[in-house]
Design a protein around this motif. Structure first.
Motif, short mmCIF file in Angstrom:
data_model
loop_
_atom_site.label_atom_id
_atom_site.label_comp_id
_atom_site.label_asym_id
_atom_site.label_seq_id
_atom_site.Cartn_x
_atom_site.Cartn_y
_atom_site.Cartn_z
N THR A 130 39.31 16.03 -4.63
CA THR A 130 38.51 14.98 -4.00
C THR A 130 38.84 13.61 -4.58
OG1 THR A 130 36.71 15.42 -5.54
CG2 THR A 130 36.62 16.52 -3.41
N GLU A 131 39.08 13.54 -5.88
CA GLU A 131 39.45 12.26 -6.50
C GLU A 131 40.83 11.80 -6.02
OE1 GLU A 131 38.94 8.89 -8.69
OE2 GLU A 131 37.46 10.46 -8.38
N VAL A 132 41.74 12.73 -5.87
CA VAL A 132 43.07 12.39 -5.37
C VAL A 132 42.96 11.86 -3.95
CG1 VAL A 132 45.31 13.35 -4.70
CG2 VAL A 132 44.26 14.02 -6.86
N ASN A 133 42.17 12.51 -3.11
CA ASN A 133 42.01 12.05 -1.73
C ASN A 133 41.35 10.68 -1.67
OD1 ASN A 133 43.27 14.22 -0.55
ND2 ASN A 133 41.38 15.41 -0.44
N LYS A 134 40.34 10.44 -2.53
CA LYS A 134 39.69 9.12 -2.56
C LYS A 134 40.71 8.03 -2.92
CE LYS A 134 35.07 10.57 -3.96
NZ LYS A 134 34.12 10.56 -5.08
N ARG A 135 41.51 8.29 -3.94
CA ARG A 135 42.47 7.28 -4.38
C ARG A 135 43.61 7.05 -3.38
NH1 ARG A 135 43.09 7.80 -10.91
NH2 ARG A 135 40.87 7.89 -11.37
N LEU A 136 43.99 8.10 -2.67
CA LEU A 136 45.11 7.97 -1.75
C LEU A 136 44.70 7.43 -0.39
CD1 LEU A 136 47.26 11.18 -2.37
CD2 LEU A 136 47.82 8.84 -2.97
N TYR A 137 43.55 7.90 0.12
CA TYR A 137 43.26 7.67 1.54
C TYR A 137 42.08 6.76 1.82
CZ TYR A 137 46.46 11.56 1.80
OH TYR A 137 47.55 12.38 1.65
N LEU A 138 41.19 6.53 0.87
CA LEU A 138 40.06 5.63 1.12
C LEU A 138 40.39 4.26 0.57
CD1 LEU A 138 36.98 7.89 0.34
CD2 LEU A 138 37.92 7.26 2.55
N HIS A 139 40.61 3.31 1.43
CA HIS A 139 40.96 1.97 1.01
C HIS A 139 39.78 1.05 1.29
CE1 HIS A 139 45.09 3.19 0.49
NE2 HIS A 139 45.06 3.72 1.72
N ASP A 140 39.42 0.25 0.32
CA ASP A 140 38.39 -0.76 0.56
C ASP A 140 39.00 -1.94 1.28
OD1 ASP A 140 36.51 0.79 -0.71
OD2 ASP A 140 36.97 -0.06 -2.68
#
Length: 128
Positions: A117-127
């Motif tokens: 989940t942390e990997v997905n947040k860092r890769l795919y959720l952009h502010d």
């Protein structure tokens, strides 16, 4: 029990020197066998020697085996690794996680695995 170190002990130094001399002697005999004509060797009483084609074929074969060891090693690594759809790729018995510890922003956190989940947040959720 003494601690192991890479520095040469007297026994290792002696074995290394003997192997060094043996390699030079064997290479010298190889060059004699490869370059001196068979007639001269027969005059010296050296009758049985392998055919001269092995002077080229054997080193070529050894170089080929050395170069082919890399693809074989990579292939065995791919065969022994789990598929990408396996849960073992995400988490296994060797996973190191940080459990809720807070570190100062300027510090470097200890080495650990990131959860998926942390990997997905860092890769795919952009502010934005």
């Amino acid at each position: 029990m003494p601690e192991h170190s890479p520095s040469p002990t007297p026994e290792r130094a002696i074995y290394g020197f003997v192997l060094y001399l043996l390699a030079f002697v064997l290479f010298f005999f190889y060059l004699i066998w490869a370059w001196i004509p068979d007639a001269w060797l027969h005059q010296l009483g050296l009758d049985y020697w392998p055919q001269k084609q092995w002077a080229i074929a054997l080193p070529t074969f050894l170089c080929f085996c050395f170069l082919m060891s890399y693809p074989v090693y990579f292939g065995l690594t791919f065969l022994n690794s789990p598929p990408l759809t396996s849960r073992e790729v995400i988490k296994d018995s060797h996973t190191i996680t940080l459990t809720g510890k807070i570190y100062p922003p300027e510090s470097i956190p200890p080495l650990s695995d990131l959860s998926i989940t942390e990997v997905n947040k860092r890769l795919y959720l952009h502010d934005s």
